[in-house]
Structures are given as C-alpha cells and as structure tokens.
Design an enzyme around this catalytic site. Structure first.
Site, PDB file in Angstrom:
ATOM      1  N   GLY A 266       0.856  -1.183   0.000  1.00 27.48           N
ATOM      2  CA  GLY A 266       0.000   0.000   0.000  1.00 27.48           C
ATOM      3  C   GLY A 266       0.889   1.227   0.000  1.00 27.48           C
TER       4      GLY A 266
ATOM      5  N   SER B  82       5.795  -5.122  -1.156  1.00 29.41           N
ATOM      6  CA  SER B  82       5.691  -3.727  -1.557  1.00 29.41           C
ATOM      7  C   SER B  82       6.043  -2.818  -0.373  1.00 29.41           C
ATOM      8  CB  SER B  82       4.295  -3.441  -2.113  1.00 29.41           C
ATOM      9  OG  SER B  82       4.200  -2.145  -2.656  1.00 29.41           O
ATOM     10  N   ALA B  83       5.098  -2.082   0.177  1.00 28.17           N
ATOM     11  CA  ALA B  83       5.387  -1.231   1.335  1.00 28.17           C
ATOM     12  C   ALA B  83       5.935  -2.050   2.503  1.00 28.17           C
ATOM     13  CB  ALA B  83       4.125  -0.496   1.770  1.00 28.17           C
TER      14      ALA B  83
ATOM     15  N   GLU C 223       8.774  -7.095 -10.492  1.00 25.60           N
ATOM     16  CA  GLU C 223       7.533  -7.733 -10.089  1.00 25.60           C
ATOM     17  C   GLU C 223       7.688  -9.262 -10.116  1.00 25.60           C
ATOM     18  OE1 GLU C 223       6.199  -5.404  -8.831  1.00 25.60           O
ATOM     19  OE2 GLU C 223       4.691  -4.383 -10.037  1.00 25.60           O
TER      20      GLU C 223
ATOM     21  N   HIS D 243       8.849  -3.125  -7.018  1.00 25.98           N
ATOM     22  CA  HIS D 243       8.145  -2.733  -8.244  1.00 25.98           C
ATOM     23  C   HIS D 243       9.109  -2.136  -9.275  1.00 25.98           C
ATOM     24  CE1 HIS D 243       4.256  -3.304  -6.280  1.00 25.98           C
ATOM     25  NE2 HIS D 243       4.626  -2.501  -5.310  1.00 25.98           N
TER      26      HIS D 243
END
Length: 241
Positions: A88, A121-122, A193, A158
């Site tokens: 997020g 991700s985060a 990714e 990413h």
C-alpha cells in the site's frame, strides 16, 4: 531470522494474494507449524484492513487477524506466530509503526523469537533501514523516520526499467542513481515484479517467478542484472545462494 521480502502482492492476471510465492511461504509455515498470523495493514488505503486479512487467510490457509482489532497492538505482535505486513502506501505504514509503538516489538519478535516476517511492496520497504527508496507519494505530512532495519540494504520494489513513450520525467534508473549520488556509501537492490528475497536463518536466496533478475545500484559503479543472491555477499551478513 525468517524474512520474505516480496516486490509486490499480485502478478497481472493473478487473483490470489502472494500467489507467486505461495509454495515457499506455505512450506515455511508447515515447517514451523504456524497456524495463525497477525497482519499489520496500515499501508492499505483503498480497501479495508479486514478485507486484506480475509484475502490472506484464503491464500495462505491460516488464521489471519489484523492488528487493529487488538486493544494492545504491541502485545499482539509480542504473541504473534507470524507477522504479515501489507503493501500500500509506505509513508502511512512507517508513520503508523512509529505512532503505535510497533517498531521495537516487531524487531524483537523477528530477531529474538524468530517470528517469520512476510512483507510485500510497502511491507518490503519498511523491512529495510529506511523508506527513502519507496516509489510512493508522502500522502500525509510525514517525516522520513527510520524503518525496521531487519534487512540491511535499501530495496526498491516494483522496479521497472521500461521507457514509457512520451514520459519526460526521470526514469527509475535515474532516480535510483540520484539516491546513490546523494548517499554514496549506500546500495539499492531493485526487485522486479514477481520476485523476492528470502532470508532463512543465515541464508539468503533470490527468487523470481518469471525467471528475471534484479539489479544493484551503487554510486559510480556499473549497474548489472543478477539472477542469484551471490552478488549480495559483500552487502549482507548472510550466506548467499
């Protein structure tokens, strides 16, 4: 220490959260006899915390409870069998970790009790020394606070090196080169990714579901593509395979 640091949560066309890393994660859960996990969901903005927990339950096959349901979030982390940290917005996530007093409890759980940490991700960003290599916007007025520091090198999740037609701003490579120019003693691992770094005990492995490599950015050094963790041997205190 057990860390799964994933570039992203889902691949294009994939419906299952963490699907591309499911086999490795479930093998670890089975090996450690883990039946439940606590989710740190604070990066989630455009969905709900409980919806994210339900996605993870469905994917991983264990009980997942969001930490926001506990009266004492720090105690929930202290008792957790496994810690999941959602993707997020990295800025919001890191700020909440500090404001809710979760930084030290997470560090102790992972380092002292060997509680597995799975972040994408985060959640991958905050496992490193700082969030300075996130791609996210500081959507609230946030200071650049230290992150968890579980993994000793900055990561850029990413990562993409495509050149978009008509885009006149800096490419990702240029942005990461700028970081290294300002911070010449630091390196950045760029994860594409569908890829992840897995620390288990004193061993570090790299995995890509697409068979793609990762890059290491250093100041005034050639940036190259690597396909296993051996290239990280000089940067991390793990046995790299």
């Amino acid at each position: 220490m057990e860390l799964f640091l994933l570039s992203n949560g889902k691949l294009s066309g994939e419906s299952e959260l963490l699907g591309y890393a499911k086999a490795q994660i479930q093998a670890m859960l089975l090996r450690k006899k883990i039946r439940s996990a606590v989710l740190i969901p604070y990066a989630v903005i455009r969905s709900t915390y409980d919806a994210r927990a339900e996605e993870l339950e469905s994917s991983l096959g264990i009980k997942v409870t969001s930490v926001h349901h506990f009266a004492d979030p720090a105690e929930a982390i202290a008792q957790a069998e496994c810690i999941l940290v959602s993707g997020g917005n990295t800025w919001v996530l890191n700020q909440q970790l500090h404001e809710l007093g979760l930084v030290v409890p997470v560090q102790r759980a992972v380092r002292e009790r060997d509680v597995p940490y799975i972040g994408w991700s985060a959640g991958c960003n905050v496992a490193t020394p700082s969030i300075r290599t996130t791609n996210d916007m500081p959507v609230r007025s946030s200071a650049v606070l230290p992150a968890l520091g579980l993994f000793p090198v900055q990561i850029n999740p990413h990562y993409i090196d495509a050149h978009v037609s008509g885009h006149m701003g800096e490419t990702r490579d240029e942005r990461l080169a700028e970081f290294c120019a300002i911070n010449p003693s630091e390196s950045v691992i760029a994860l594409r990714e569908g890829s992840m770094l897995h620390v288990s005990g004193n061993h570090l492995e790299y995995y890509s579901s697409r068979g793609e490599g990762y890059k290491i950015f250093r100041h005034q050094q050639e940036t190259r593509e690597y396909y296993d963790a051996q290239a990280l041997a000089e940067l991390v205190p793990f046995h790299c395979a």
